[in-house]
Design a protein around this motif. Structure first.
Motif, mmCIF file in Angstrom:
data_model
loop_
_atom_site.group_PDB
_atom_site.id
_atom_site.type_symbol
_atom_site.label_atom_id
_atom_site.label_comp_id
_atom_site.label_asym_id
_atom_site.label_seq_id
_atom_site.Cartn_x
_atom_site.Cartn_y
_atom_site.Cartn_z
ATOM 1 N N ASP A 59 0.831 -1.196 0.000
ATOM 2 C CA ASP A 59 0.000 0.000 0.000
ATOM 3 C C ASP A 59 0.871 1.254 0.000
ATOM 4 O O ASP A 59 2.049 1.217 0.358
ATOM 5 C CB ASP A 59 -0.912 0.041 1.230
ATOM 6 N N THR A 60 0.264 2.365 -0.387
ATOM 7 C CA THR A 60 0.940 3.660 -0.401
ATOM 8 C C THR A 60 0.369 4.527 0.707
ATOM 9 O O THR A 60 -0.845 4.627 0.860
ATOM 10 C CB THR A 60 0.729 4.367 -1.752
ATOM 11 N N ILE A 61 1.254 5.152 1.464
ATOM 12 C CA ILE A 61 0.848 6.166 2.436
ATOM 13 C C ILE A 61 1.135 7.503 1.772
ATOM 14 O O ILE A 61 2.249 7.756 1.330
ATOM 15 C CB ILE A 61 1.627 6.064 3.764
ATOM 16 N N ARG A 62 0.099 8.354 1.677
ATOM 17 C CA ARG A 62 0.265 9.667 1.045
ATOM 18 C C ARG A 62 -0.047 10.749 2.079
ATOM 19 O O ARG A 62 -1.140 10.772 2.650
ATOM 20 C CB ARG A 62 -0.668 9.795 -0.158
ATOM 21 N N TRP A 63 0.926 11.617 2.313
ATOM 22 C CA TRP A 63 0.758 12.733 3.228
ATOM 23 C C TRP A 63 0.459 13.981 2.420
ATOM 24 O O TRP A 63 1.130 14.267 1.425
ATOM 25 C CB TRP A 63 2.019 12.955 4.053
ATOM 26 N N ASP A 64 -0.550 14.734 2.855
ATOM 27 C CA ASP A 64 -0.958 15.972 2.199
ATOM 28 C C ASP A 64 -0.684 17.117 3.167
ATOM 29 O O ASP A 64 -1.352 17.235 4.203
ATOM 30 C CB ASP A 64 -2.446 15.886 1.842
ATOM 31 N N ASN A 65 0.298 17.943 2.824
ATOM 32 C CA ASN A 65 0.659 19.070 3.677
ATOM 33 C C ASN A 65 -0.209 20.268 3.303
ATOM 34 O O ASN A 65 -0.010 20.892 2.272
ATOM 35 C CB ASN A 65 2.140 19.419 3.503
ATOM 36 N N LYS A 66 -1.175 20.584 4.138
ATOM 37 C CA LYS A 66 -2.076 21.708 3.888
ATOM 38 C C LYS A 66 -1.630 22.965 4.628
ATOM 39 O O LYS A 66 -2.353 23.969 4.630
ATOM 40 C CB LYS A 66 -3.504 21.319 4.273
ATOM 41 N N ASP A 67 -0.457 22.912 5.237
ATOM 42 C CA ASP A 67 0.078 24.074 5.944
ATOM 43 C C ASP A 67 0.910 24.944 5.003
ATOM 44 O O ASP A 67 1.258 24.543 3.893
ATOM 45 C CB ASP A 67 0.939 23.625 7.128
ATOM 46 N N PHE A 68 1.260 26.150 5.491
ATOM 47 C CA PHE A 68 2.092 27.071 4.705
ATOM 48 C C PHE A 68 3.574 26.928 5.050
ATOM 49 O O PHE A 68 4.399 27.701 4.582
ATOM 50 C CB PHE A 68 1.617 28.517 4.908
ATOM 51 N N VAL A 69 3.893 25.922 5.859
ATOM 52 C CA VAL A 69 5.289 25.611 6.212
ATOM 53 C C VAL A 69 5.583 24.168 5.813
ATOM 54 O O VAL A 69 4.677 23.345 5.698
ATOM 55 C CB VAL A 69 5.556 25.813 7.721
ATOM 56 N N ALA A 70 6.857 23.865 5.617
ATOM 57 C CA ALA A 70 7.275 22.507 5.246
ATOM 58 C C ALA A 70 7.158 21.556 6.429
ATOM 59 O O ALA A 70 7.284 21.964 7.591
ATOM 60 C CB ALA A 70 8.710 22.520 4.736
ATOM 61 N N HIS A 71 6.896 20.291 6.110
ATOM 62 C CA HIS A 71 6.875 19.214 7.097
ATOM 63 C C HIS A 71 7.647 18.032 6.526
ATOM 64 O O HIS A 71 7.987 18.009 5.337
ATOM 65 C CB HIS A 71 5.438 18.755 7.398
ATOM 66 N N THR A 72 7.898 17.051 7.370
ATOM 67 C CA THR A 72 8.425 15.769 6.917
ATOM 68 C C THR A 72 7.607 14.664 7.582
ATOM 69 O O THR A 72 6.956 14.884 8.600
ATOM 70 C CB THR A 72 9.913 15.553 7.292
#
Length: 105
Positions: free
Chosen positions: A46-59
């Protein structure tokens, strides 16, 4: 045909007709410095997909180093899970943002 052979033939045909399960995509959202959902369950492949909806970077960085996904502001990133286990992860820039991926066979 005898009853025993009919049953055996039916079982054999069902085995050939079985379709392998398709890999799924599991979505996780990072917004307002929060991971939702915090825990997800996936199967190998399976694929885990993260969606960053913030205005700053994440990991999404696994504590065991098995994955490290960079998520620029407003972008998505993903990883395909390849082994069974439980994988805790966090954001390197915001260590209070934590999540867990449990992978089953």
């Amino acid at each position: 045909m005898r009853p025993g052979r009919t049953a055996l033939l039916a079982i054999a045909l069902c085995g050939f007709a079985a379709v392998p399960a398709q890999a799924a995509t599991i979505d996780v959202v990072m917004q307002n410095l929060v991971v939702k959902p915090v825990e997800v369950t996936a199967k190998v492949g399976d694929t885990i997909r993260w969606d960053n909806k913030d205005f700053v970077a994440h990991t999404a960085t696994a504590t065991d180093k098995s994955f490290d996904v960079m998520l620029p502001p407003g972008k998505t990133g993903s990883t395909v899970v390849t082994k069974v286990g439980t994988f805790d992860y966090f954001c390197k820039f915001h260590p209070n943002m934590k999540g867990k991926v449990t992978v089953t066979p």
